[in-house]
Design an enzyme around this catalytic site. Sequence first.
Site, PDB file in Angstrom:
ATOM      1  N   PRO A   1      41.952  35.873  40.679  1.00  8.69           N
ATOM      2  CA  PRO A   1      40.644  35.282  41.362  1.00  8.69           C
ATOM      3  C   PRO A   1      40.504  35.130  42.567  1.00  8.69           C
ATOM      4  O   PRO A   1      41.271  34.343  43.249  1.00  8.69           O
ATOM      5  CB  PRO A   1      39.928  34.330  40.346  1.00  8.69           C
ATOM      6  CG  PRO A   1      41.125  33.830  39.678  1.00  8.69           C
ATOM      7  CD  PRO A   1      42.523  34.558  40.121  1.00  8.69           C
ATOM      8  N   GLU A   2      39.603  36.121  43.467  1.00 13.81           N
ATOM      9  CA  GLU A   2      39.428  35.652  44.785  1.00 13.81           C
ATOM     10  C   GLU A   2      38.114  34.850  44.754  1.00 13.81           C
ATOM     11  O   GLU A   2      37.471  34.884  43.754  1.00 13.81           O
ATOM     12  CB  GLU A   2      39.501  36.924  45.542  1.00 13.81           C
ATOM     13  CG  GLU A   2      40.879  37.327  45.773  1.00 13.81           C
ATOM     14  CD  GLU A   2      41.191  38.432  46.870  1.00 13.81           C
ATOM     15  OE1 GLU A   2      40.621  38.446  47.835  1.00 13.81           O
ATOM     16  OE2 GLU A   2      41.980  39.442  46.612  1.00 13.81           O
TER      17      GLU A   2
END
Length: 275
Positions: A2-3
């Site tokens: 996840p960014e």
Amino acid sequence: MPELPEVETTRAGISPGLVGQQIHKVIVREHRFRWPIPVDLPLQLAQQRILAVSRRSKYLLLKVTQGTVLIHLGMSGSLRLLASTQPPAKHDHVDVVMENGAVLRFNDPRRFGCVLYTTDPIDSHPLIQHLGPEPLSDAFTADYLASRCLRRQLPIKNFIMDAKVVVGVGNIYANEALFLSGIHPNRTPDSLSNDEVVTLTDNIRTILAQAIKRGGTTLRDFSNADGKPGYFAQELLVYGKKGKPCTACKTVLVEVRLQNRSSVFCPHCQPACAD
DNA sequence: AACGGCACCTGGTCGC
DNA sequence: TGCGACCAGGTGCCGT
């Protein structure tokens, strides 16, 4: 995994079902994380009410009556909100069970993430206090970025991925933002023109905002609070596209490794020197 | 101070 | 079909 867009997508997904709920109990099946999950976490959180679900950088913050729960998804973590409890699957390490029966379930195969609790002001937490500005906030301006670029000589890609400079720019969006800006990933911050800094600032904001709109990027296993994928992957222009033609000029995209991360760029649109 | 490299983990994929 | 090598979306810490 996840960014920032994926974390924000998760936040938006779990928030409505959590805010106002009282925690019934917390089940920790695995404590061994980068920072071990505190042994007394279940005792600390039981009976507390969740007041808000916010985000700082890639940390999800559950504001509860007496403190704050910090959750980071690392490379492979995800959170799901279940209406009622279900048998845990592999890597379902933590359940936060609400009085109404809903379950916030943390799954993280690689265990690079964390679940921590503090009663101190969150801004002074060691993991939070040195973070740079949010890219979608008013504090992230071209003037700010230009001031940080002075005398910096590392590759610009590493620079924009440094959370002390600006938070939330991971490998995918760093590649995309540099392509959109026509800046070679190996250029140095102190070599950028003012125009280039303005363009880069704009593109970092734009790419992150668009990805949030699409529910994040799902490459392998990212899923949101409902277990559904994000749809930004189909809009990626360079990340994961080594050997394919540039969407702008048809030149074959090239990959180099920076900081041990793959960096894909167009040698024509992103020249090594500004000239 | 600034920078590069490494470590922390599991699992998927690829080549032999 | 099996095995080892390599790769993956993050990031704090260490040595130079």
